[in-house]
Write a protein that holds these residues in place. Sequence first.
Motif, short mmCIF file in Angstrom:
data_model
loop_
_atom_site.label_atom_id
_atom_site.label_comp_id
_atom_site.label_asym_id
_atom_site.label_seq_id
_atom_site.Cartn_x
_atom_site.Cartn_y
_atom_site.Cartn_z
N ASP A 34 0.82 -1.21 0.00
CA ASP A 34 0.00 0.00 0.00
C ASP A 34 0.86 1.26 0.00
N ASP A 35 1.92 1.26 0.77
CA ASP A 35 2.80 2.43 0.79
C ASP A 35 3.59 2.56 -0.52
N LYS A 82 1.41 4.41 -2.67
CA LYS A 82 1.40 5.82 -2.28
C LYS A 82 2.58 6.57 -2.91
N TYR A 83 3.77 6.00 -2.81
CA TYR A 83 4.95 6.64 -3.37
C TYR A 83 4.89 6.67 -4.90
N ARG A 133 -5.26 5.00 -4.91
CA ARG A 133 -4.12 4.07 -4.93
C ARG A 133 -4.48 2.78 -5.69
N LYS A 164 -10.05 12.95 -2.22
CA LYS A 164 -8.75 12.71 -1.59
C LYS A 164 -8.90 12.52 -0.09
N LYS A 201 -8.07 8.88 2.27
CA LYS A 201 -6.95 8.84 3.22
C LYS A 201 -7.02 7.63 4.13
N GLN A 221 -7.34 3.84 4.89
CA GLN A 221 -7.08 2.60 4.18
C GLN A 221 -8.31 1.73 4.11
#
Length: 336
Positions: free
Chosen positions: A201-202, A205-206, A251, A313, A317, A319
């Motif tokens: 998941d991160d 994000k990146y 995402r 957005k 935020k 999850q």
Amino acid sequence: MAFLFFWDFMLVGCFTTSLAENSHLSDLHPPLWDESPGQFSDFQVENNVYLIDAWVYPERMGMYKILLNQTARYFSKFGPENEQNILWGLCLQHGWQYNTGRLADPSRRTSCGYESGDPLCISVDSWWADVNYFLSALPFLAAVDSGILGVSPDQVKLLPPPKDQMKFCYDVSSCLLSFPEKMNKWNLFYQYLQSPSSNFDDLLKYLWAAHISSLEDTCEHFEDRIVHYYKPEAEFGKNWTLAVGYLAASRIPTTLVRVHESQKGLPPRVLVDTDVAPFISDLTYLQNTVLSVLDILCSVDQMTGSLSLIIWKNAMKAQIVRKLVLDLFDYFFVTN
């Protein structure tokens, strides 16, 4: 506002994967994948510098192929055969642009990109090709800069297009100088990718942060290219860029199967002046629906002064909200 959320919901749903089983993942690869360079030694070399012509389709695709090959080891913990590599989204989108004629010269002043001329040529007059350059050159050169590709920054150089050379950068040093924030976002992605504690998941994000950064001011930078297209295609390009903001906030996992299946909702050719969604006869129901939803989303965004994207957005935020949304989309658009 409930109406707005419904259309936002529909938008991401249209681009959410059908997680159908695929017996051969290689069947999902973009056009000319096997013919594209897969290692640096496949490119021209001069004075120990690899020269890459990013204005030839297989060579630009080759940059993606090297990225996919060299980052595969970091995605192996998420699934086999590199299918969960979230860089697939970039190269599959490039393949869709090639397959649908969007990399060809829209002004038709040259034969670049056309079967009757040079079909592998990528036209610098193509809005799609110019914007895609920032989603190919920057992630690739940032990967070189990060060390993840195993070559030094001074060993790679991209060749310039035949005109408007000042609009682009061609090596690590010039891209860092001209587009430091965009390059930094991609470097942050690669740094996190190499972390033993990285999670999926991160990583998304990146990746999406770098993707959005690459598009900031870029589309407007090539506004003069839009005049070469008929109004439906020009509007689709602008609407698609807006939609990416919603996809990024959600995402959406840009894995091989997911992106391949979702691209069935994209128009398979350049739109012309007689195309009016949802009544385009040679497009599928899904493709007509996607175009219609994009039109409505753009109208809502304009009416609200982009408030709709801000609300989306904020909602994304959490999850648990993102997971719920994707689960619901998969249920409505995959199993039914």
